[in-house]
Design a protein around this motif. Structure first.
Motif, PDB file in Angstrom:
ATOM      1  N   ILE A   1       0.840  -1.198   0.000  1.00 46.43           N
ATOM      2  CA  ILE A   1       0.000   0.000   0.000  1.00 46.43           C
ATOM      3  C   ILE A   1       0.874   1.247   0.000  1.00 46.43           C
ATOM      4  CG2 ILE A   1      -1.637   1.334   1.381  1.00 46.43           C
ATOM      5  CD1 ILE A   1      -2.879  -1.310   2.270  1.00 46.43           C
ATOM      6  N   GLU A   2       1.994   1.205   0.731  1.00 46.18           N
ATOM      7  CA  GLU A   2       2.927   2.340   0.722  1.00 46.18           C
ATOM      8  C   GLU A   2       3.449   2.586  -0.692  1.00 46.18           C
ATOM      9  OE1 GLU A   2       5.545   3.079   4.537  1.00 46.18           O
ATOM     10  OE2 GLU A   2       5.576   0.949   4.036  1.00 46.18           O
ATOM     11  N   VAL A   3       3.856   1.509  -1.364  1.00 46.15           N
ATOM     12  CA  VAL A   3       4.390   1.633  -2.718  1.00 46.15           C
ATOM     13  C   VAL A   3       3.302   2.156  -3.673  1.00 46.15           C
ATOM     14  CG1 VAL A   3       5.309   0.342  -4.688  1.00 46.15           C
ATOM     15  CG2 VAL A   3       6.119  -0.160  -2.366  1.00 46.15           C
ATOM     16  N   LEU A   4       2.097   1.639  -3.520  1.00 43.38           N
ATOM     17  CA  LEU A   4       1.003   2.075  -4.382  1.00 43.38           C
ATOM     18  C   LEU A   4       0.691   3.556  -4.177  1.00 43.38           C
ATOM     19  CD1 LEU A   4      -1.104   1.201  -6.467  1.00 43.38           C
ATOM     20  CD2 LEU A   4      -2.609   0.563  -4.589  1.00 43.38           C
TER      21      LEU A   4
ATOM     22  N   ASN B   1      10.575   4.382  -9.677  1.00 44.44           N
ATOM     23  CA  ASN B   1      11.088   3.287  -8.859  1.00 44.44           C
ATOM     24  C   ASN B   1      12.248   3.727  -7.968  1.00 44.44           C
ATOM     25  OD1 ASN B   1       9.234   1.851 -10.288  1.00 44.44           O
ATOM     26  ND2 ASN B   1      10.651   0.285 -11.046  1.00 44.44           N
ATOM     27  N   LYS B   2      13.178   4.490  -8.509  1.00 46.59           N
ATOM     28  CA  LYS B   2      14.345   4.900  -7.736  1.00 46.59           C
ATOM     29  C   LYS B   2      13.954   5.795  -6.559  1.00 46.59           C
ATOM     30  CE  LYS B   2      17.782   4.528 -11.435  1.00 46.59           C
ATOM     31  NZ  LYS B   2      18.458   3.371 -10.772  1.00 46.59           N
ATOM     32  N   GLU B   3      12.996   6.708  -6.766  1.00 44.87           N
ATOM     33  CA  GLU B   3      12.573   7.592  -5.692  1.00 44.87           C
ATOM     34  C   GLU B   3      11.826   6.810  -4.620  1.00 44.87           C
ATOM     35  OE1 GLU B   3      12.213  11.059  -3.520  1.00 44.87           O
ATOM     36  OE2 GLU B   3      13.482  10.522  -5.225  1.00 44.87           O
ATOM     37  N   ILE B   4      11.016   5.828  -5.046  1.00 46.68           N
ATOM     38  CA  ILE B   4      10.313   4.987  -4.071  1.00 46.68           C
ATOM     39  C   ILE B   4      11.329   4.211  -3.242  1.00 46.68           C
ATOM     40  CG2 ILE B   4       8.783   2.984  -3.809  1.00 46.68           C
ATOM     41  CD1 ILE B   4       7.284   3.925  -6.314  1.00 46.68           C
TER      42      ILE B   4
ATOM     43  N   LEU C   1      11.820   4.623   0.865  1.00 49.83           N
ATOM     44  CA  LEU C   1      11.527   3.467   1.724  1.00 49.83           C
ATOM     45  C   LEU C   1      12.792   2.744   2.184  1.00 49.83           C
ATOM     46  CD1 LEU C   1       8.440   1.919  -0.135  1.00 49.83           C
ATOM     47  CD2 LEU C   1       8.464   3.400   1.880  1.00 49.83           C
ATOM     48  N   THR C   2      13.936   3.239   1.698  1.00 52.11           N
ATOM     49  CA  THR C   2      15.237   2.647   2.047  1.00 52.11           C
ATOM     50  C   THR C   2      15.262   1.164   1.686  1.00 52.11           C
ATOM     51  OG1 THR C   2      15.187   4.121   3.978  1.00 52.11           O
ATOM     52  CG2 THR C   2      17.043   2.640   3.824  1.00 52.11           C
ATOM     53  N   ILE C   3      14.888   0.877   0.460  1.00 53.18           N
ATOM     54  CA  ILE C   3      14.929  -0.477  -0.062  1.00 53.18           C
ATOM     55  C   ILE C   3      15.588  -0.421  -1.435  1.00 53.18           C
ATOM     56  CG2 ILE C   3      12.910  -1.309   1.213  1.00 53.18           C
ATOM     57  CD1 ILE C   3      11.213  -0.798  -1.227  1.00 53.18           C
ATOM     58  N   SER C   4      15.895  -1.587  -2.009  1.00 49.97           N
ATOM     59  CA  SER C   4      16.557  -1.620  -3.303  1.00 49.97           C
ATOM     60  C   SER C   4      15.552  -1.470  -4.450  1.00 49.97           C
ATOM     61  CB  SER C   4      17.314  -2.941  -3.469  1.00 49.97           C
ATOM     62  OG  SER C   4      16.397  -4.020  -3.570  1.00 49.97           O
ATOM     63  N   ASP C   5      16.078  -1.139  -5.634  1.00 51.47           N
ATOM     64  CA  ASP C   5      15.222  -1.044  -6.819  1.00 51.47           C
ATOM     65  C   ASP C   5      14.552  -2.382  -7.108  1.00 51.47           C
ATOM     66  OD1 ASP C   5      16.059   1.522  -7.007  1.00 51.47           O
ATOM     67  OD2 ASP C   5      17.220   1.286  -8.850  1.00 51.47           O
TER      68      ASP C   5
ATOM     69  N   LYS D   1      10.566  -3.352  -7.534  1.00 48.93           N
ATOM     70  CA  LYS D   1      10.003  -4.094  -8.655  1.00 48.93           C
ATOM     71  C   LYS D   1       9.219  -5.314  -8.161  1.00 48.93           C
ATOM     72  CE  LYS D   1      13.624  -2.698 -11.916  1.00 48.93           C
ATOM     73  NZ  LYS D   1      14.768  -3.168 -12.762  1.00 48.93           N
ATOM     74  N   PHE D   2       9.716  -5.954  -7.108  1.00 51.07           N
ATOM     75  CA  PHE D   2       9.034  -7.108  -6.549  1.00 51.07           C
ATOM     76  C   PHE D   2       7.663  -6.702  -6.007  1.00 51.07           C
ATOM     77  CE2 PHE D   2       7.942  -9.559  -2.737  1.00 51.07           C
ATOM     78  CZ  PHE D   2       7.885 -10.839  -3.255  1.00 51.07           C
ATOM     79  N   HIS D   3       7.629  -5.568  -5.287  1.00 51.85           N
ATOM     80  CA  HIS D   3       6.361  -5.085  -4.742  1.00 51.85           C
ATOM     81  C   HIS D   3       5.389  -4.706  -5.862  1.00 51.85           C
ATOM     82  CE1 HIS D   3       7.553  -5.354  -0.642  1.00 51.85           C
ATOM     83  NE2 HIS D   3       8.448  -4.366  -0.683  1.00 51.85           N
ATOM     84  N   LEU D   4       5.918  -4.045  -6.912  1.00 51.08           N
ATOM     85  CA  LEU D   4       5.061  -3.659  -8.030  1.00 51.08           C
ATOM     86  C   LEU D   4       4.457  -4.886  -8.717  1.00 51.08           C
ATOM     87  CD1 LEU D   4       7.106  -0.759  -9.680  1.00 51.08           C
ATOM     88  CD2 LEU D   4       5.030  -0.579  -8.299  1.00 51.08           C
ATOM     89  N   SER D   5       5.275  -5.921  -8.881  1.00 54.16           N
ATOM     90  CA  SER D   5       4.779  -7.146  -9.495  1.00 54.16           C
ATOM     91  C   SER D   5       3.653  -7.759  -8.665  1.00 54.16           C
ATOM     92  CB  SER D   5       5.922  -8.152  -9.654  1.00 54.16           C
ATOM     93  OG  SER D   5       5.452  -9.367 -10.207  1.00 54.16           O
TER      94      SER D   5
END
Length: 221
Positions: A164-167, A176-179, A183-187, A191-195
């Motif tokens: 929900i945060e990513v959405l 993707n890079k700004e997200i 969130l202090t996570i990798s690109d 992508k995993f969350h978006l999928s």
């Protein structure tokens, strides 16, 4: 500036007095030009003589004959031109309007419409605009097919708090890079969350994912 030519008008009406009245109305209006009239479309096209009209005004009596009702196609087929039709009728049966009236009808008015209303309808039809009385418009809208069921009727798997945060960040237009930075996570994790989000919502694009997320109440914008 060159003056625009009058809108060429022809009349189809079974009653001679109706044809005469509509001709007089057209003749009295400088922006309109009378081309001809006839009791039905088949007889009318004989008098075109190379001067095709812009608008055909058709008076449809309550007990109109099948010949007059079939004159729509006769007039259009003979001219081979995209004419606009103005229909004067007191028959507001929705099934008949949907099934019998061709797409070329741009205006529908009651047969007792005021002269100014008829003139305005002719000019609007010639300009490609549609004219409908409020009561006929209401009937047509009420007779529309029911809308397709919304996707919300389908079971949607719940999103996780992180998804929900990513959405929500997608809805803000972040890449993707700004997200990943916020969130202090990798690109790759983004992508995993978006999928996962796309799969749960049945989305095929970022925009669609945001719209579906709003529709299902996961995010608010």
């Amino acid at each position: 500036m060159a003056q625009m030519r009058p809108v060429r008008v022809v009349v189809i009406a079974e009653a001679p007095q109706v044809r005469a009245g509509l001709q007089a109305l057209v003749d009295a209006t400088p922006s309109l030009g009378f081309v001809g009239s006839a009791p039905d479309g088949e007889k009318l096209v004989i008098g075109f003589a190379g001067s095709l009209p812009d608008v055909i005004v058709i008076d449809l009596e309550p007990e109109a004959s099948d010949t007059l009702r079939s004159s729509f196609d006769a007039a259009l087929d003979a001219t081979q031109a995209p004419l606009a039709l103005v229909l004067l009728t007191d028959d507001t049966d929705i099934e008949w309007i949907h099934e019998a009236v061709p797409d070329n009808v741009m205006a529908i008015l009651p047969r007792d419409a005021a002269p100014g209303e008829i003139v305005a309808a002719i000019e609007a039809a010639a300009a490609g605009l549609c004219v409908l009385p409020p009561e006929i418009l209401a009937r047509l809208l009420a007779g529309r097919k029911p809308p397709r069921p919304l996707a919300s009727a389908v079971h949607i798997e719940a999103l996780t708090a992180r998804e929900i945060e990513v959405l929500a960040m997608l809805a803000e237009g972040l890449g993707n890079k700004e997200i990943a930075r916020q969130l202090t996570i990798s690109d790759n994790t983004v992508k995993f969350h978006l999928s996962a989000i796309f799969g749960k919502l049945g989305a095929t694009s970022r925009t669609e994912a945001v719209m579906l997320g709003m529709r299902h109440g996961f995010i608010m914008v």
